[in-house]
Design a protein around this motif. Structure first.
Motif, PDB file in Angstrom:
ATOM      1  N   THR A  62       0.710  -1.598   0.310  1.00 39.01           N
ATOM      2  CA  THR A  62       0.393   0.430  -0.163  1.00 39.01           C
ATOM      3  C   THR A  62       1.072   1.403  -0.470  1.00 39.01           C
ATOM      4  OG1 THR A  62      -1.461  -1.089   1.200  1.00 39.01           O
ATOM      5  CG2 THR A  62      -1.752   1.037   1.627  1.00 39.01           C
ATOM      6  N   ARG A  65       2.384   1.660  -3.358  1.00 41.89           N
ATOM      7  CA  ARG A  65       0.903   2.263  -4.508  1.00 41.89           C
ATOM      8  C   ARG A  65       1.269   3.535  -4.382  1.00 41.89           C
ATOM      9  NH1 ARG A  65       0.209   0.858  -9.047  1.00 41.89           N
ATOM     10  NH2 ARG A  65      -1.997   1.281  -8.410  1.00 41.89           N
ATOM     11  N   PRO A  69       4.459   5.351  -7.499  1.00 41.94           N
ATOM     12  CA  PRO A  69       3.050   5.068  -8.511  1.00 41.94           C
ATOM     13  C   PRO A  69       4.210   4.092  -9.679  1.00 41.94           C
ATOM     14  CG  PRO A  69       3.479   7.005  -8.206  1.00 41.94           C
ATOM     15  CD  PRO A  69       3.874   6.742  -7.132  1.00 41.94           C
ATOM     16  N   HIS A  90      -6.102  -6.973  -4.895  1.00 43.02           N
ATOM     17  CA  HIS A  90      -6.770  -6.001  -4.888  1.00 43.02           C
ATOM     18  C   HIS A  90      -6.368  -4.758  -4.448  1.00 43.02           C
ATOM     19  CE1 HIS A  90     -11.124  -4.120  -3.703  1.00 43.02           C
ATOM     20  NE2 HIS A  90     -10.441  -3.721  -2.212  1.00 43.02           N
ATOM     21  N   GLY A  92      -3.240  -3.157  -5.199  1.00 48.44           N
ATOM     22  CA  GLY A  92      -2.983  -2.995  -6.473  1.00 48.44           C
ATOM     23  C   GLY A  92      -1.227  -3.476  -6.489  1.00 48.44           C
ATOM     24  N   HIS A  94       1.002  -5.299  -9.030  1.00 52.39           N
ATOM     25  CA  HIS A  94       0.834  -5.500 -10.429  1.00 52.39           C
ATOM     26  C   HIS A  94       0.384  -7.078 -11.090  1.00 52.39           C
ATOM     27  CE1 HIS A  94       2.265  -1.439  -9.605  1.00 52.39           C
ATOM     28  NE2 HIS A  94       1.683  -1.001 -10.669  1.00 52.39           N
TER      29      HIS A  94
END
Length: 125
Positions: A62, A65, A69, A90, A92, A94
């Motif tokens: 988290t 991300r 990013p 979920h 994030g 990849h």
């Protein structure tokens, strides 16, 4: 630079040893402070997260991300940890892989991530 969070010395050694053999810079990121420091001092391309590390795994995912990013995130764990694998996706990540697929393809994964390419295949049940 590739960063990693490993649940134990075995996985840390496997990731670091494979990266070293390929001539790729690779360093651990065991907590949020270490992750932030690595992001600040190195051009980080990817973060590998061992979901067996528990709560810190999703915390680092988290954080990465939100604060980096452009860093590719690959989460891996035992194939029976379907909830954790789904949670990582979920949150994030990849790419999300079962540990066996991660281990079997580690050199290719590291090379792909170090060159800025995605590891697009989602390898979990």
């Amino acid at each position: 630079m590739i960063l990693y969070l490993a649940s134990d010395l075995l996985w840390a050694s496997k990731i670091k040893g494979t990266a070293d053999a390929l001539g790729l810079p690779c360093r651990p990121a065991r907590n949020p402070e270490m992750l932030r420091a690595r992001l600040a001092d190195s051009p980080v391309r990817a973060l590998l997260i061992d979901l067996d590390a528990g709560a810190p795994a999703l915390e680092l995912l988290t954080l990465a991300r939100a604060e980096a990013p452009n860093v590719r995130i690959l989460a891996f764990g035992p194939h029976v940890m379907t909830e954790a694998l789904a949670a990582a996706q979920h949150a994030g990540a990849h790419a999300v892989m079962a540990r066996g697929a991660f281990s079997a393809n580690l050199p290719e994964i590291l090379m792909s991530l170090s060159s800025g390419n995605a590891v697009a295949t989602q390898l979990h049940d």
